[in-house]
Design a protein around this motif. Structure first.
Motif, PDB file in Angstrom:
ATOM      1  N   GLU A  22       0.836  -1.211   0.000  1.00 53.03           N
ATOM      2  CA  GLU A  22       0.000   0.000   0.000  1.00 53.03           C
ATOM      3  C   GLU A  22       0.861   1.248   0.000  1.00 53.03           C
ATOM      4  O   GLU A  22       1.937   1.283   0.590  1.00 53.03           O
ATOM      5  CB  GLU A  22      -1.033  -0.003   1.127  1.00 53.03           C
ATOM      6  CG  GLU A  22      -0.524   0.103   2.521  1.00 53.03           C
ATOM      7  CD  GLU A  22      -1.639  -0.011   3.556  1.00 53.03           C
ATOM      8  OE1 GLU A  22      -2.763  -0.464   3.235  1.00 53.03           O
ATOM      9  OE2 GLU A  22      -1.392   0.351   4.710  1.00 53.03           O
ATOM     10  N   LYS A  63      -5.112  11.426   5.847  1.00 55.95           N
ATOM     11  CA  LYS A  63      -3.996  10.487   6.005  1.00 55.95           C
ATOM     12  C   LYS A  63      -4.538   9.175   5.489  1.00 55.95           C
ATOM     13  O   LYS A  63      -5.480   8.624   6.073  1.00 55.95           O
ATOM     14  CB  LYS A  63      -3.586  10.382   7.471  1.00 55.95           C
ATOM     15  CG  LYS A  63      -3.234  11.735   8.077  1.00 55.95           C
ATOM     16  CD  LYS A  63      -2.675  11.624   9.467  1.00 55.95           C
ATOM     17  CE  LYS A  63      -2.347  13.024   9.979  1.00 55.95           C
ATOM     18  NZ  LYS A  63      -1.294  13.061  10.943  1.00 55.95           N
ATOM     19  N   ASP A 125      -6.945   6.276  17.269  1.00 57.69           N
ATOM     20  CA  ASP A 125      -6.096   6.070  16.094  1.00 57.69           C
ATOM     21  C   ASP A 125      -5.607   4.626  15.970  1.00 57.69           C
ATOM     22  O   ASP A 125      -4.413   4.374  15.757  1.00 57.69           O
ATOM     23  CB  ASP A 125      -4.889   7.025  16.128  1.00 57.69           C
ATOM     24  CG  ASP A 125      -5.323   8.468  15.941  1.00 57.69           C
ATOM     25  OD1 ASP A 125      -6.202   8.719  15.086  1.00 57.69           O
ATOM     26  OD2 ASP A 125      -4.807   9.341  16.665  1.00 57.69           O
ATOM     27  N   SER A 126      -6.521   3.699  16.123  1.00 56.63           N
ATOM     28  CA  SER A 126      -6.140   2.293  15.934  1.00 56.63           C
ATOM     29  C   SER A 126      -6.613   1.792  14.570  1.00 56.63           C
ATOM     30  O   SER A 126      -6.264   0.693  14.158  1.00 56.63           O
ATOM     31  CB  SER A 126      -6.718   1.426  17.051  1.00 56.63           C
ATOM     32  OG  SER A 126      -8.119   1.590  17.116  1.00 56.63           O
ATOM     33  N   LYS A 128     -10.145   2.067  13.554  1.00 57.16           N
ATOM     34  CA  LYS A 128     -11.554   1.604  13.633  1.00 57.16           C
ATOM     35  C   LYS A 128     -12.371   2.094  12.445  1.00 57.16           C
ATOM     36  O   LYS A 128     -13.051   1.321  11.768  1.00 57.16           O
ATOM     37  CB  LYS A 128     -12.221   2.098  14.941  1.00 57.16           C
ATOM     38  CG  LYS A 128     -11.574   1.585  16.196  1.00 57.16           C
ATOM     39  CD  LYS A 128     -12.242   2.101  17.443  1.00 57.16           C
ATOM     40  CE  LYS A 128     -12.078   3.590  17.674  1.00 57.16           C
ATOM     41  NZ  LYS A 128     -10.687   4.023  17.882  1.00 57.16           N
ATOM     42  N   THR A 129     -12.314   3.416  12.215  1.00 63.39           N
ATOM     43  CA  THR A 129     -13.117   3.980  11.130  1.00 63.39           C
ATOM     44  C   THR A 129     -12.677   3.423   9.788  1.00 63.39           C
ATOM     45  O   THR A 129     -13.500   3.119   8.922  1.00 63.39           O
ATOM     46  CB  THR A 129     -12.995   5.529  11.125  1.00 63.39           C
ATOM     47  OG1 THR A 129     -13.260   5.987  12.448  1.00 63.39           O
ATOM     48  CG2 THR A 129     -13.952   6.179  10.162  1.00 63.39           C
ATOM     49  N   SER A 130     -11.351   3.255   9.626  1.00 58.72           N
ATOM     50  CA  SER A 130     -10.846   2.728   8.352  1.00 58.72           C
ATOM     51  C   SER A 130     -11.362   1.308   8.130  1.00 58.72           C
ATOM     52  O   SER A 130     -11.786   0.971   7.018  1.00 58.72           O
ATOM     53  CB  SER A 130      -9.318   2.743   8.345  1.00 58.72           C
ATOM     54  OG  SER A 130      -8.849   4.017   8.694  1.00 58.72           O
ATOM     55  N   ARG A 302      -6.724  17.075  14.928  1.00 56.04           N
ATOM     56  CA  ARG A 302      -8.147  16.711  15.087  1.00 56.04           C
ATOM     57  C   ARG A 302      -9.030  17.960  15.118  1.00 56.04           C
ATOM     58  O   ARG A 302     -10.107  17.986  14.564  1.00 56.04           O
ATOM     59  CB  ARG A 302      -8.348  15.918  16.383  1.00 56.04           C
ATOM     60  CG  ARG A 302      -7.925  14.475  16.242  1.00 56.04           C
ATOM     61  CD  ARG A 302      -8.015  13.768  17.574  1.00 56.04           C
ATOM     62  NE  ARG A 302      -7.496  12.432  17.462  1.00 56.04           N
ATOM     63  CZ  ARG A 302      -8.245  11.344  17.255  1.00 56.04           C
ATOM     64  NH1 ARG A 302      -9.547  11.452  17.176  1.00 56.04           N
ATOM     65  NH2 ARG A 302      -7.700  10.167  17.149  1.00 56.04           N
TER      66      ARG A 302
HETATM   67  N1  LIG Z   1      -3.056   1.869   6.325  1.00 58.29           N
HETATM   68  C1  LIG Z   1      -3.071   3.183   6.520  1.00 58.29           C
HETATM   69  N2  LIG Z   1      -2.144   3.981   5.975  1.00 58.29           N
HETATM   70  C2  LIG Z   1      -2.151   5.315   6.176  1.00 58.29           C
HETATM   71  N3  LIG Z   1      -3.051   5.939   6.939  1.00 58.29           N
HETATM   72  C3  LIG Z   1      -4.004   5.194   7.515  1.00 58.29           C
HETATM   73  C4  LIG Z   1      -4.076   3.781   7.336  1.00 58.29           C
HETATM   74  N4  LIG Z   1      -5.139   3.308   8.024  1.00 58.29           N
HETATM   75  C5  LIG Z   1      -5.705   4.373   8.611  1.00 58.29           C
HETATM   76  N5  LIG Z   1      -5.030   5.494   8.312  1.00 58.29           N
HETATM   77  C6  LIG Z   1      -5.316   6.856   8.786  1.00 58.29           C
HETATM   78  O1  LIG Z   1      -4.964   6.898  10.182  1.00 58.29           O
HETATM   79  C7  LIG Z   1      -5.842   7.785  10.867  1.00 58.29           C
HETATM   80  C8  LIG Z   1      -6.505   7.028  12.017  1.00 58.29           C
HETATM   81  O2  LIG Z   1      -7.317   5.980  11.475  1.00 58.29           O
HETATM   82  P1  LIG Z   1      -8.843   5.802  11.880  1.00 58.29           P
HETATM   83  O3  LIG Z   1      -9.595   7.082  11.776  1.00 58.29           O
HETATM   84  O4  LIG Z   1      -9.350   4.644  11.122  1.00 58.29           O
HETATM   85  O5  LIG Z   1      -8.642   5.428  13.406  1.00 58.29           O
HETATM   86  P2  LIG Z   1      -9.739   5.404  14.569  1.00 58.29           P
HETATM   87  O6  LIG Z   1      -9.328   4.316  15.483  1.00 58.29           O
HETATM   88  O7  LIG Z   1     -11.104   5.323  13.994  1.00 58.29           O
HETATM   89  O8  LIG Z   1      -9.504   6.824  15.216  1.00 58.29           O
HETATM   90  P3  LIG Z   1     -10.300   7.539  16.416  1.00 58.29           P
HETATM   91  O9  LIG Z   1     -11.303   6.595  16.972  1.00 58.29           O
HETATM   92  O10 LIG Z   1      -9.215   7.881  17.386  1.00 58.29           O
HETATM   93  O11 LIG Z   1     -10.925   8.756  15.790  1.00 58.29           O
HETATM   94  C9  LIG Z   1      -6.865   8.266   9.833  1.00 58.29           C
HETATM   95  O12 LIG Z   1      -6.431   9.526   9.355  1.00 58.29           O
HETATM   96  C10 LIG Z   1      -6.796   7.212   8.738  1.00 58.29           C
HETATM   97  O13 LIG Z   1      -7.203   7.725   7.480  1.00 58.29           O
END
Ligand SMILES: Nc1ncnc2c1ncn2[C@@H]1O[C@H](COP(=O)(O)OP(=O)(O)OP(=O)(O)O)[C@@H](O)[C@H]1O
Length: 453
Positions: A22, A63, A125-126, A128-130, A302
Motif C-alpha cells: 500500500e 492520512k 487512532d487504531s 476503527k473507522t478505516s 483533530r
Molecule cells: N493503512 C493506513 N495507511 C495510512 N493511513 C491510515 C491507514 N489506516 C488508517 N489510516 C489513517 O490513520 C488515521 C486514524 O485511522 P482511523 O480514523 O481509522 O482510526 P480510529 O481508530 O477510527 O480513530 P479515532 O477513533 O481515534 O478517531 C486516519 O487519518 C486514517 O485515514
C-alpha cells in the motif's frame, strides 16, 4: 520514505506497487494545494473504495493508504506530503473478517433472519473507522445494503462533530471524501442525533439515552429483509477503550445487540471482553491486528479536521462547493435549549457547601444573546409548542420534563451557524446550508463553536 512540508505543486511522479502493498500518504488540512493522485494502470482501492483508472483524485486534510491486491502504478503530485510504501498490511485478515460476515449474511438470507451486528473497538487512532469503511465498501460492492452506525461523536462522520448517526449504505463510499455530506448520495440520508460534545464521557447519561434511541431507529430499519440480512457495522469512540470506558462499552454492546466485536490491536481489551462475555455468549469477540500505517492525529490536527468539517458543511467540499444562505432572525422567533447548564448561576454564587447538580438529560432554556455568537446549533425535529404537526394539529405546551423527553428523543434535521448577534436590536444573523425560513422547531446548543473566516 519521503517527507516535505513545501506548500507548492510538485512534479508528477510514478509509484509502482506490487500485489499486497500500500502507498501511504498524508496531506495537511491547511495545505493550499490539494494532493492529486491518479491510478495509471492496475487496480487499487482506498479503504475498500476502488479507484478508477485515469481519474484525478484530490485530497486535503487526509492520512490515507492506496492498497492493491494485484499490483498497480500510481501517479502522484502533492504539495504538502508524507509518502511511502507499506509492505506489511493486515488487509488479508480484514478480507477474512469480511468473508466471515458474508457467510453470516448468506445464512440470514436463507433463514429470513438478521445479518451480523458488528461493533469495532480499539484505542484512539487504531484504525476503527478505516476498518468500518473497508467492511462497508466490500459489502456494498456485493450489492448488500448494510447500515453504518457511527456512535463516535468526536468527528461526527455523518454530519458534524458532536453527532452520532446511522444510515443505509447502498454504494461504496467515495474515497475522496470522509463520511459526511456525500454519504447522502451514497446511501439514504442519515438519521442524526446531537450529543453536543466530542466525547461520550462528557454527559454520559445523555450519550447513553441517545444511543438507545438511535438503536431503536436502527432496529426499525433492520425489519426490512433487505437491510436486515446485510446487518450493521458500528464504529465506536476510542474512549470506550480507555480507563473508565469499559462499562459504557459493554452497555453499548448490549444496547446494540452486537453479535460480533472486532477489537483492533489491544490485547488487554480483547481479553477483558472475552472474560466479560464468557465462552457461552452469543457475542463473538475477535482480535484484528492494527495496521502499521494508521497514523496518530494530535489534538491540533483533530481540531483542524473538526473545523474543516464544519466549513464543508456550510461551504461544500472540493467536488461540490456551496454557498450558505444568510438570514436575520429575531430573538423572539427562536427557542434555544442546552443540556444541564444554560441559565445556571456560577458555582461561586451557590450557597456554601452546595454542589452544582449536573442534570445530564435535562434540557434548559438559553436566553438568546452574545452567548450564541459563533455557535453551531442543531435544528431539532422537535416542534415548538403551538407549531402545527404533520396532521396540522398545534403541538401542546410541554412541562419541563416532557420538553426534555421530546428533545432527547428527537433527531436533528441539520445545523445553523450564528455569525452575528445584535443584542440591542434583539436580532441575529444565521447561516444555513439550505434556503428558507427556520422551521418552527427547537434549536440545540452544544459545545461546538466555529469562526467563519
Ligand atoms: N493503512 C493506513 N495507511 C495510512 N493511513 C491510515 C491507514 N489506516 C488508517 N489510516 C489513517 O490513520 C488515521 C486514524 O485511522 P482511523 O480514523 O481509522 O482510526 P480510529 O481508530 O477510527 O480513530 P479515532 O477513533 O481515534 O478517531 C486516519 O487519518 C486514517 O485515514
Amino acid at each position: 520514505m519521503q517527507a516535505s512540508q513545501a506548500d507548492t505543486e510538485a512534479e508528477p511522479r510514478d509509484w509502482h506497487l506490487e500485489p499486497g502493498q500500500e502507498f501511504r500518504f498524508e496531506v495537511d488540512p491547511g495545505a493550499k494545494n490539494k494532493a492529486c493522485l491518479v491510478l495509471k494502470n492496475g487496480r487499487a482501492e482506498i479503504f475498500g473504495s476502488e479507484l478508477a483508472v485515469g481519474v484525478e483524485y484530490r485530497f486535503t486534510g487526509r492520512k490515507l493508504a492506496v492498497f492493491t491486491w494485484h499490483g498497480c502504478v500510481l501517479q502522484i503530485s502533492f504539495s504538502f506530503y508524507i509518502e511511502y510504501i507499506g509492505f506489511e498490511t493486515p488487509m488479508q485478515s480484514f478480507l477474512s473478517a469480511h468473508m466471515a460476515l458474508e457467510q453470516m449474511r448468506d445464512h440470514a438470507v436463507r433463514t429470513a433472519t438478521q445479518g451480523p451486528r458488528v461493533l469495532i473497538v480499539g484505542q484512539a487512532d487504531s484504525g476503527k473507522t478505516s476498518l468500518a469503511k473497508i467492511l462497508i465498501n466490500y459489502a456494498a460492492k456485493l450489492s448488500r445494503r448494510p447500515l453504518f452506525v457511527d456512535i463516535d461523536p468526536s468527528q461526527g462522520s455523518m454530519s458534524l462533530p458532536g453527532t452520532v448517526g446511522a444510515m443505509v449504505i447502498s454504494r461504496p463510499i467515495s474515497c475522496e471524501e470522509e463520511f459526511g455530506a456525500p454519504l447522502t448520495v451514497m446511501g439514504t440520508a442519515p438519521i442524526v442525533f446531537y450529543h453536543g460534545h466530542t466525547s461520550p464521557l462528557e454527559k454520559p447519561k445523555l450519550y447513553d439515552s441517545i444511543i438507545k434511541k438511535l438503536i431503536q431507529v436502527v432496529d426499525k430499519k433492520l425489519e426490512s429483509p433487505d437491510h436486515g440480512s446485510s446487518g450493521i457495522i458500528v464504529d465506536t469512540p476510542s474512549q470506550f477503550a480507555e480507563p473508565g470506558g469499559f462499562e459504557q462499552l459493554t452497555e453499548a454492546i448490549k444496547a446494540i445487540k452486537a453479535n460480533v466485536v472486532f477489537v483492533i490491536g489491544y490485547e488487554r481489551l480483547y481479553s477483558d471482553l472475552l472474560r466479560h462475555f464468557g465462552a457461552q455468549s452469543p457475542v463473538s469477540v475477535l482480535k484484528l491486528n492494527k495496521s502499521g500505517g494508521v497514523v496518530t492525529r494530535d489534538k491540533d490536527f483533530r481540531r483542524k479536521l473538526q473545523m474543516q468539517r464544519v466549513k464543508e458543511y456550510f461551504y461544500g467540499s472540493m467536488r461540490s462547493e456551496m454557498t450558505p444562505f444568510s438570514q436575520t432572525v429575531s430573538f423572539s422567533d427562536i427557542a434555544v435549549r442546552r443540556v444541564g447548564e444554560g441559565l445556571l448561576a456560577p458555582s461561586s454564587a451557590l450557597p456554601l457547601g452546595a454542589e452544582r447538580k449536573e442534570h445530564d438529560t435535562k434540557f434548559v432554556k438559553v436566553e438568546p444573546g452574545d452567548i450564541l455568537l459563533h455557535s453551531v446549533l442543531a435544528v431539532s425535529h422537535a416542534l415548538l409548542p403551538g407549531a402545527p404537526d404533520a396532521s396540522g394539529t398545534p403541538t401542546k405546551i410541554y412541562t419541563p420534563d416532557e420538553e426534555s423527553q421530546v428533545l432527547l428523543e428527537s433527531n436533528v434535521a441539520g445545523f445553523i451557524y450564528i455569525s452575528e448577534v445584535e443584542d440591542y436590536k434583539r436580532k441575529m444573523t444565521v447561516l444555513s446550508p439550505t434556503p428558507g425560513r427556520l422551521p418552527k422547531t427547537f434549536l440545540i446548543m452544544g459545545a461546538l463553536k466555529w469562526m467563519d473566516m
